[in-house]
Design a protein around this motif. Sequence first.
Motif, PDB file in Angstrom:
ATOM      1  N   ARG A  25       0.853  -1.185   0.000  1.00  0.00           N
ATOM      2  CA  ARG A  25       0.000   0.000   0.000  1.00  0.00           C
ATOM      3  C   ARG A  25       0.892   1.238   0.000  1.00  0.00           C
ATOM      4  O   ARG A  25       1.686   1.438   0.903  1.00  0.00           O
ATOM      5  N   TYR A  26       0.765   2.043  -1.028  1.00  0.00           N
ATOM      6  CA  TYR A  26       1.551   3.259  -1.126  1.00  0.00           C
ATOM      7  C   TYR A  26       0.722   4.430  -0.615  1.00  0.00           C
ATOM      8  O   TYR A  26      -0.461   4.552  -0.913  1.00  0.00           O
ATOM      9  N   VAL A  27       1.357   5.274   0.163  1.00  0.00           N
ATOM     10  CA  VAL A  27       0.707   6.469   0.671  1.00  0.00           C
ATOM     11  C   VAL A  27       1.138   7.621  -0.220  1.00  0.00           C
ATOM     12  O   VAL A  27       2.318   7.784  -0.507  1.00  0.00           O
ATOM     13  N   GLU A  28       0.188   8.401  -0.647  1.00  0.00           N
ATOM     14  CA  GLU A  28       0.503   9.532  -1.508  1.00  0.00           C
ATOM     15  C   GLU A  28       1.332  10.558  -0.745  1.00  0.00           C
ATOM     16  O   GLU A  28       1.171  10.728   0.464  1.00  0.00           O
ATOM     17  N   ASN A  29       2.204  11.259  -1.438  1.00  0.00           N
ATOM     18  CA  ASN A  29       3.086  12.224  -0.800  1.00  0.00           C
ATOM     19  C   ASN A  29       2.351  13.294  -0.003  1.00  0.00           C
ATOM     20  O   ASN A  29       2.757  13.598   1.116  1.00  0.00           O
ATOM     21  N   PRO A  30       1.269  13.915  -0.525  1.00  0.00           N
ATOM     22  CA  PRO A  30       0.577  14.930   0.284  1.00  0.00           C
ATOM     23  C   PRO A  30      -0.002  14.354   1.584  1.00  0.00           C
ATOM     24  O   PRO A  30       0.038  15.016   2.622  1.00  0.00           O
ATOM     25  N   ASP A  31      -0.508  13.127   1.544  1.00  0.00           N
ATOM     26  CA  ASP A  31      -1.033  12.502   2.761  1.00  0.00           C
ATOM     27  C   ASP A  31       0.084  12.243   3.763  1.00  0.00           C
ATOM     28  O   ASP A  31      -0.070  12.478   4.961  1.00  0.00           O
ATOM     29  N   TYR A  32       1.205  11.759   3.275  1.00  0.00           N
ATOM     30  CA  TYR A  32       2.335  11.463   4.147  1.00  0.00           C
ATOM     31  C   TYR A  32       2.895  12.751   4.749  1.00  0.00           C
ATOM     32  O   TYR A  32       3.184  12.814   5.941  1.00  0.00           O
TER      33      TYR A  32
END
Length: 124
Positions: A25-32
Amino acid sequence: MTTARIAQFPVNPRLTPKRRTRTRRYVENPDYAGFVSRVLRAHGRRVAEGDIEGLAELVGLNEQLDTAITEAIAGLRATGYTWADIALRLGISRQAAQQKWGEAPTPTQPSPLYADISPEEVPW
């Protein structure tokens, strides 16, 4: 029972459930980045409420952030991004980005402005 003996008994696919592979599961950069921002703000509030022992750790996080930014920009430069590409995303000029994160030039000669002043006499 040896390995060779185990191989003699094949697995019945009807009785063995299909193994599921876990998808990453990859977390999008803005969310991270939002998550990291919330954690940093919470740590700052905790220190502000009287946890003076956490002040040094908070400052240490600042140093780690600077190191992470420097490594990220070096990685972007190594993959072919220009100073203009990087500066555009940061909202600064290309020259400002290169001055801040580029390699510092090595001085070949002392500045002629302070050539006749000893290091002890320099105002800074």
